[in-house]
Design an enzyme around this catalytic site. Structure first.
Site, PDB file in Angstrom:
ATOM      1  CB  ALA A   1      -1.014   0.029   1.143  1.00 33.09           C
ATOM      2  CB  ALA A   2       4.420   2.085  -0.427  1.00 31.17           C
ATOM      3  N   GLY A   3       2.248   2.544  -2.643  1.00 33.52           N
ATOM      4  CA  GLY A   3       1.762   3.234  -3.845  1.00 33.52           C
ATOM      5  C   GLY A   3       0.384   3.846  -3.593  1.00 33.52           C
ATOM      6  CG  ASP A   4      -2.801   1.333  -2.794  1.00 30.06           C
ATOM      7  OD1 ASP A   4      -2.778   1.500  -4.034  1.00 30.06           O
ATOM      8  OD2 ASP A   4      -2.928   0.213  -2.257  1.00 30.06           O
TER       9      ASP A   4
HETATM   10  O1  RIB Z   1      -1.764  -2.009  -3.329  1.00 28.12           O
HETATM   11  C1  RIB Z   1      -1.897  -2.934  -2.283  1.00 28.12           C
HETATM   12  C2  RIB Z   1      -3.217  -3.629  -2.385  1.00 28.12           C
HETATM   13  O2  RIB Z   1      -3.240  -4.400  -3.569  1.00 28.12           O
HETATM   14  C3  RIB Z   1      -3.486  -4.615  -1.255  1.00 28.12           C
HETATM   15  O3  RIB Z   1      -4.119  -4.017  -0.156  1.00 28.12           O
HETATM   16  C4  RIB Z   1      -4.287  -5.712  -1.950  1.00 28.12           C
HETATM   17  O4  RIB Z   1      -5.573  -5.860  -1.473  1.00 28.12           O
HETATM   18  C5  RIB Z   1      -4.254  -5.380  -3.449  1.00 28.12           C
HETATM   19  O5  RIB Z   1      -5.413  -4.815  -3.900  1.00 28.12           O
END
Ligand code: RIB
Length: 303
Positions: free
Chosen positions: A245-248
């Site tokens: 989730a760093a990109g998120d």
């Molecule tokens: O970017 C990370 C996410 O990718 C995770 O939380 C996983 O669920 C996938 O969707």
């Protein structure tokens, strides 16, 4: 001033095992602790933006099961409007099988489940949400018909469109021409146009009408490219324990910053700070920082 962000995207429960190293094909290894964390690229980006002060609404689908309930409750705790996240009658909530090694690097396999039930009709039924928001954020964990419908509605309503093309696939020019900020990592940028080198991927994307390309490169920072300008913004240096989730964190923070009126460069630094903090903590959504944490981090780490 808080901006309004609309996220059309996925919600997954992440099933995570820590391992000393990733297994090879055909190999069984003993891992460490198992944990579940709320995840999904769409929900992670929504939570990242909400924790940083944006007013966030989400469009998506979960199954009628315990994971679906838990994901919705988590999103609500962060103040996200989930009134347009539907329960799918047919499919279970999406899950992601994740391994994280000692250096914080991950592998992820997603079983999309209900996320792949999202239709263009679901998006059209939520059309009021599009003239109420400043920025649309979407990814590629839902069917293309729902993503295209969202981007078309956003463009029609004068919203700024942020697309994180993950998991990567080749995209057509008609869709790319409506994107204001395309945010791939250094592998995804090649896959989106089927290129083998970075410069030809960049040329093709601008020929196809992308307005701003923001390439995230992990510890090497971020490259922001317009048709006339290039800017490298370095990453903050931290000890990574889990990069899920760093990109998120980056995409959610960048979008919140944009909706709030930040310049592209300031929103990138804001995104870099959120991503840097997130990699120092385990899990997807639990790792995403608050506004206070990001502001303090930036103040302490002027680069
Ligand atoms: O970017 C990370 C996410 O990718 C995770 O939380 C996983 O669920 C996938 O969707």
């Amino acid at each position: 001033m808080s901006g309004k962000v609309l996220v059309v995207g996925s919600l997954n429960m992440d099933l995570v095992v820590k391992t000393a190293r990733h297994p090879k094909i055909g190999e069984t290894i003993l891992g460490g602790r198992f944990a579940t964390f709320p995840g999904g690229k769409g929900a992670n980006q929504a939570v990242a933006a909400a924790r940083l002060g944006a007013t966030v609404k989400m469009i998506g689908r979960v199954g009628k099961d315990a994971f679906g309930d838990e994901l919705l409750n988590n999103a609500k705790k962060d103040g996200i409007d989930t009134s347009q996240v539907k329960f799918d009658d047919q499919e279970a909530t999406g899950i992601a099988l994740i391994t994280v090694d000692e250096e914080g690097r991950n592998t992820i396999v997603v079983a999309s489940g209900a996320n792949f039930g999202l239709t263009s009709q679901d998006v059209h039924e939520a059309s009021d949400s599009f003239n109420a928001a400043d920025v649309l954020v979407t990814q590629l964990e839902n069917p293309m018909e729902s993503i295209e419908a969202s981007i078309n509605l956003a463009a029609k309503n004068g919203m700024r469109v942020v697309l994180n093309p993950a998991p990567a696939q080749q995209l057509d020019g008609n869709l790319l021409s409506k994107i204001d900020f395309l945010i791939p990592n250094e592998h995804e940028v090649l896959q989106v146009v089927g290129a083998t080198d970075l410069e030809s991927a960049i040329d093709q994307l601008f020929e196809l009408g992308v307005k701003n390309l923001i390439i995230t490169m992990g510890e090497k920072g971020v490259m922001a490219i317009t048709s006339t300008n290039r800017l490298h913004v370095p990453a903050y240096h931290v000890k990574a324990i889990d990069t899920v989730a760093a990109g998120d964190a980056f995409v959610g923070a960048f979008s919140a910053g944009l909706a709030e009126g930040m310049s592209t460069e300031t929103a990138i630094r804001f995104g870099n700070a959120a991503a840097a903090i997130s990699v120092t903590r385990p899990g997807a959504q639990p790792s995403l920082p608050t506004r206070r944490e990001v502001d303090l981090f930036i103040a302490k780490n002027q680069n």
